[in-house]
Design a protein around this motif. Structure first.
Motif, mmCIF file in Angstrom:
data_model
loop_
_atom_site.group_PDB
_atom_site.id
_atom_site.type_symbol
_atom_site.label_atom_id
_atom_site.label_comp_id
_atom_site.label_asym_id
_atom_site.label_seq_id
_atom_site.Cartn_x
_atom_site.Cartn_y
_atom_site.Cartn_z
ATOM 1 N N VAL A 94 6.245 13.720 -4.015
ATOM 2 C CA VAL A 94 6.570 14.129 -5.384
ATOM 3 C C VAL A 94 6.418 15.634 -5.490
ATOM 4 N N SER A 95 7.348 16.243 -6.216
ATOM 5 C CA SER A 95 7.271 17.679 -6.445
ATOM 6 C C SER A 95 7.624 17.966 -7.897
ATOM 7 N N VAL A 96 6.960 18.955 -8.471
ATOM 8 C CA VAL A 96 7.288 19.393 -9.824
ATOM 9 C C VAL A 96 8.088 20.681 -9.688
ATOM 10 N N GLY A 97 9.332 20.643 -10.092
ATOM 11 C CA GLY A 97 10.147 21.845 -9.955
ATOM 12 C C GLY A 97 11.591 21.575 -10.314
ATOM 13 N N PRO A 98 12.358 22.640 -10.504
ATOM 14 C CA PRO A 98 13.770 22.481 -10.831
ATOM 15 C C PRO A 98 14.583 22.015 -9.625
ATOM 16 N N GLY A 99 15.891 21.855 -9.810
ATOM 17 C CA GLY A 99 16.774 21.254 -8.810
ATOM 18 C C GLY A 99 16.631 21.812 -7.409
ATOM 19 N N GLU A 100 16.345 23.121 -7.305
ATOM 20 C CA GLU A 100 16.275 23.716 -5.962
ATOM 21 C C GLU A 100 15.142 23.112 -5.116
ATOM 22 N N ALA A 101 14.156 22.459 -5.767
ATOM 23 C CA ALA A 101 13.057 21.836 -5.013
ATOM 24 C C ALA A 101 13.538 20.624 -4.212
ATOM 25 N N ASP A 102 14.744 20.124 -4.525
ATOM 26 C CA ASP A 102 15.294 18.997 -3.761
ATOM 27 C C ASP A 102 15.352 19.304 -2.269
ATOM 28 N N GLU A 103 15.598 20.564 -1.945
ATOM 29 C CA GLU A 103 15.709 20.975 -0.552
ATOM 30 C C GLU A 103 14.407 20.657 0.202
ATOM 31 N N MET A 113 0.848 -1.203 0.000
ATOM 32 C CA MET A 113 0.000 0.000 0.000
ATOM 33 C C MET A 113 0.880 1.248 0.000
ATOM 34 N N LYS A 114 0.421 2.203 -0.751
ATOM 35 C CA LYS A 114 1.252 3.383 -0.934
ATOM 36 C C LYS A 114 0.405 4.655 -0.835
ATOM 37 N N ILE A 115 0.981 5.702 -0.247
ATOM 38 C CA ILE A 115 0.350 7.028 -0.259
ATOM 39 C C ILE A 115 1.312 7.976 -0.965
ATOM 40 N N LEU A 116 0.783 8.673 -1.956
ATOM 41 C CA LEU A 116 1.602 9.636 -2.688
ATOM 42 C C LEU A 116 1.236 11.033 -2.178
ATOM 43 N N VAL A 117 2.247 11.799 -1.808
ATOM 44 C CA VAL A 117 2.009 13.140 -1.273
ATOM 45 C C VAL A 117 2.645 14.159 -2.217
ATOM 46 N N ALA A 118 1.821 14.998 -2.813
ATOM 47 C CA ALA A 118 2.334 16.026 -3.721
ATOM 48 C C ALA A 118 2.718 17.249 -2.901
ATOM 49 N N VAL A 119 3.940 17.717 -3.053
ATOM 50 C CA VAL A 119 4.398 18.883 -2.290
ATOM 51 C C VAL A 119 4.942 19.944 -3.238
ATOM 52 N N LYS A 120 4.973 21.171 -2.745
ATOM 53 C CA LYS A 120 5.453 22.279 -3.564
ATOM 54 C C LYS A 120 6.477 23.090 -2.787
ATOM 55 N N GLN A 121 7.530 23.463 -3.487
ATOM 56 C CA GLN A 121 8.439 24.430 -2.893
ATOM 57 C C GLN A 121 7.911 25.812 -3.256
ATOM 58 N N VAL A 122 7.422 26.521 -2.244
ATOM 59 C CA VAL A 122 6.792 27.820 -2.504
ATOM 60 C C VAL A 122 7.832 28.931 -2.395
ATOM 61 N N ALA A 123 7.440 30.103 -2.837
ATOM 62 C CA ALA A 123 8.338 31.253 -2.777
ATOM 63 C C ALA A 123 7.655 32.387 -2.024
ATOM 64 N N ALA A 124 8.373 32.964 -1.076
ATOM 65 C CA ALA A 124 7.899 34.175 -0.389
ATOM 66 C C ALA A 124 8.782 35.320 -0.855
ATOM 67 N N LEU A 125 8.296 36.531 -0.724
ATOM 68 C CA LEU A 125 9.057 37.684 -1.188
ATOM 69 C C LEU A 125 9.952 38.223 -0.082
ATOM 70 N N ASP A 126 11.121 38.621 -0.487
ATOM 71 C CA ASP A 126 12.033 39.310 0.397
ATOM 72 C C ASP A 126 11.409 40.658 0.752
ATOM 73 N N GLU A 127 11.901 41.277 1.821
ATOM 74 C CA GLU A 127 11.335 42.555 2.263
ATOM 75 C C GLU A 127 11.290 43.565 1.105
ATOM 76 N N ASP A 128 12.384 43.721 0.415
ATOM 77 C CA ASP A 128 12.407 44.543 -0.796
ATOM 78 C C ASP A 128 12.457 43.606 -1.978
ATOM 79 N N PHE A 129 11.681 43.910 -2.984
ATOM 80 C CA PHE A 129 11.726 43.053 -4.163
ATOM 81 C C PHE A 129 11.415 43.883 -5.395
ATOM 82 N N ALA A 130 11.724 43.309 -6.542
ATOM 83 C CA ALA A 130 11.473 44.023 -7.792
ATOM 84 C C ALA A 130 10.782 43.086 -8.765
ATOM 85 N N ILE A 131 9.951 43.664 -9.625
ATOM 86 C CA ILE A 131 9.282 42.890 -10.662
ATOM 87 C C ILE A 131 10.295 42.642 -11.793
#
Lengths: 318, 266
Positions: free
Chosen positions: B62-71, B1-19
């Motif tokens: 499981v996560s969909v994302g580039p290498g930094e999502a490994d963290e 028996m298996k449970i698959l958990v989908a996770v996301k590496q989210v992004a928060a904004l730094d105090e100052d940020f630019a578009i």
């Protein structure tokens, strides 16, 4: 039809107020001959017809379904059939717990354009553009839907003013297919109060959030709330941690501060779900050490500072 | 028996940020990345089921994302996941939740779990859509905003409660395999021990691409999405009138606001 199809939201025999807000949101999406239709899915949908006869609605579509309450398979199959039959340009649903359960699935299944938590809609050069928040509501994000004949939008509550005038919509019935549903709703459960406080009736609320840091600090604020004559409330993390009963949680999944006139938020960052329960309050005072906290965006007065120091000083005055 | 958990590496904004220069996202230099808060709870729920089971249960993240999502995946491994999968192809850049859901559904088909968990929403863009869209691609039963769950591994059905608005719950029974999105507060997520963090660092992360999942480039990225970001901008915020001064002065002003409300003369 082209035009706008609204899916009414009802629960336990009551039309949810957000339905009327969807009718308001639909008005600026009309093009010349476009109609606005409201579909209501229920075991006895006729009972909601009168509540939907408001200005801005051309047609009310009653859709009888077997399930007494919201059920994903029932909603997806009935609304899917309705979209195929009517071919609306835009379908509006509430951004709500029920729509969380079916809107994305419907969009994926039918290949609709899709966005949720939308608080502004417009047509720019004839193209539908929806605006939502991003990065924890720190930015606004405009999205469009290239090549999509039908776009499904889930609209944020409390953003559009419900129509007040009566209307004279025609009423029609739509026979939806009856799927074999793979889930079955049982009972509704009212969260046991835990204590007998009624946040919806409180006129003066002092709310604590994640900023208090540890459970040991709760009594300080309880005592402060008593001293100033406020009802002590909290944001989600405090209730989830069990530091205060769920009945004191203000926000989307908690209580709405309906009667509140003065709301002091201490250490509350102001997540969108919390704001949904209190941003209407006339006088909001936010105390937070983070000057960038979202709560300052809805507050009338703000104090950027240490909540414990402010609490201690404030206590001396009462 | 298996449970698959989908996770996301989210992004928060730094105090100052630019578009970003093209005006369609924030400059990535100003993004602070972390595991989505909701995913901590869905992972914990899966690990709890595993720990309570007499029969073996495998928890796969499981996560969909580039290498930094490994963290973030390593964080999950440290908190009790048995195995981690990361899916990425540059063609996935610009994917909306519908396109991400298509990828997750392809992974679920390959893994064949009894349950697929996802967070109710992500803390960065808050669509509340990915889990249910994945269910549609799988044609599995599904439910959102689950705040308590009873499930015995291998059982044909699960019983859960949906957390509705205004302090109301709705109990529902569902056929498995099913997709459930998990709400904050369903459990108390554990902290990873130093030892488990160390062990997680040595565990492999399986990396899959489009071909492994039999997906075409047109099914992901902007082409496979149901919406496209046109413009991102910083809103003119309504700002609170700040009460200045030292702590004593600020508290005095706040006391005056309270007295005024209560109709007392200061």
């Amino acid at each position: 039809m082209s035009g706008v199809l609204i899916i009414a939201e009802q629960r336990r025999g009551e039309m949810r107020p957000v339905t009327l807000e969807l009718i308001a949101a639909a008005q600026n999406l009309r093009r010349d001959a476009d109609e606005v239709a409201v579909a209501v899915l229920a075991s006895a949908p006729e009972r909601f017809v009168d509540a939907l006869k408001v200005a801005g609605v051309d047609e009310i579509i009653t859709v009888p379904v077997a399930a007494a309450e919201f059920d994903p398979d029932t909603f997806e199959s009935a609304i899917g059939a309705l979209i195929s039959a009517r071919k609306p340009d835009v379908v509006l649903v509430a951004h709500s717990v029920d729509s969380f359960g079916y809107a994305a699935a419907l969009a994926a299944k039918l290949g609709l354009g899709f966005a949720t938590d939308v608080f502004k809609t417009e047509r720019i050069d004839g193209e539908l553009v929806a605006t939502r928040g991003g990065y924890g509501q720190k930015v606004c994000v405009e999205v469009d839907f290239p090549g999509r004949a039908t776009v499904l939008l889930a609209i944020r509550a409390n953003m559009f003013k419900p129509p007040e005038a009566a209307g004279a919509a025609r009423v029609s019935a739509f026979a939806a297919p009856a799927p074999a549903s793979r889930s079955a709703g049982r009972d509704f459960i009212e969260l046991s109060a835990g204590d007998d406080v009624d946040m919806t009736a409180a006129e003066f609320i002092l709310t604590i959030g994640r900023g208090i840091g540890e459970e040991a600090k709760v009594p300080v604020f309880r005592e402060l709330a008593d001293a100033v004559g406020a009802t002590l409330g909290c944001s989600r993390p405090i209730a989830d941690a069990g530091w205060l009963p769920k009945s004191r949680q203000v926000g989307q999944s908690g209580k709405t501060a309906s009667a509140c006139k003065l709301y002091i938020a201490m250490g509350v960052s102001g997540a969108i779900q919390h704001l949904a329960g209190m941003k209407h309050v006339a006088t909001i005072v936010a105390v937070n050490s983070d000057a960038e906290a979202s709560i300052f965006g809805v507050a009338k007065y703000g104090i950027v500072g240490d909540i414990f120091e402010i609490a201690e000083e404030l206590r001396r005055h009462f | 028996m298996k449970i698959l958990v989908a996770v996301k590496q989210v992004a928060a904004l730094d105090e100052d940020f630019a578009i970003r220069e093209d005006g369609r996202d924030v400059d990535p230099d100003f993004l602070i990345r972390d595991l989505n808060e909701w995913d901590d709870f869905s992972l914990e729920e899966a690990v709890k089921i595993k720990e309570a089971s007499a029969d073996p249960v495998e928890v796969v993240v499981v996560s969909v994302g580039p290498g930094e999502a490994d963290e973030s995946l390593r964080k999950c491994l440290a908190k009790g996941a048995d195995r981690a999968i990361r899916v990425w192809d540059d063609a996935m850049e610009g994917s909306d939740p519908i396109a991400i859901a298509r990828v997750l559904a392809a992974v679920a088909k390959r893994e064949n779990p009894a349950l697929l968990f996802a967070g109710v929403q992500s803390s960065d863009h808050g669509f509340a859509a990915t889990g249910m869209a994945a269910a549609a691609f799988l044609a599995w039963p599904h439910a959102a905003v689950v705040c308590s769950l009873q499930y015995a591994p291998g059982a044909a059905r699960a019983v859960f409660r949906r957390e509705l608005e205004g302090g109301l719950l709705h109990e529902v029974e569902i056929e498995c395999p099913a997709v459930l999105t998990v709400q904050l507060g369903i459990n108390t997520p554990r902290y990873a021990s130093l030892r488990s963090i160390k062990q997680a660092a040595a565990k492999p992360i399986e990396v899959l691409g489009l071909a492994d999942l039999q997906l075409g480039g047109g099914e992901v990225g902007e082409a496979g999405s149901a919406s496209r970001v046109r413009r991102m901008y910083i809103p003119d915020k309504g700002r609170a009138q700040l009460i200045e001064g030292d702590v004593a002065q600020q508290a005095q002003r706040l006391a005056a606001i309270i007295r005024e409300f209560k109709g007392e003369t200061p």
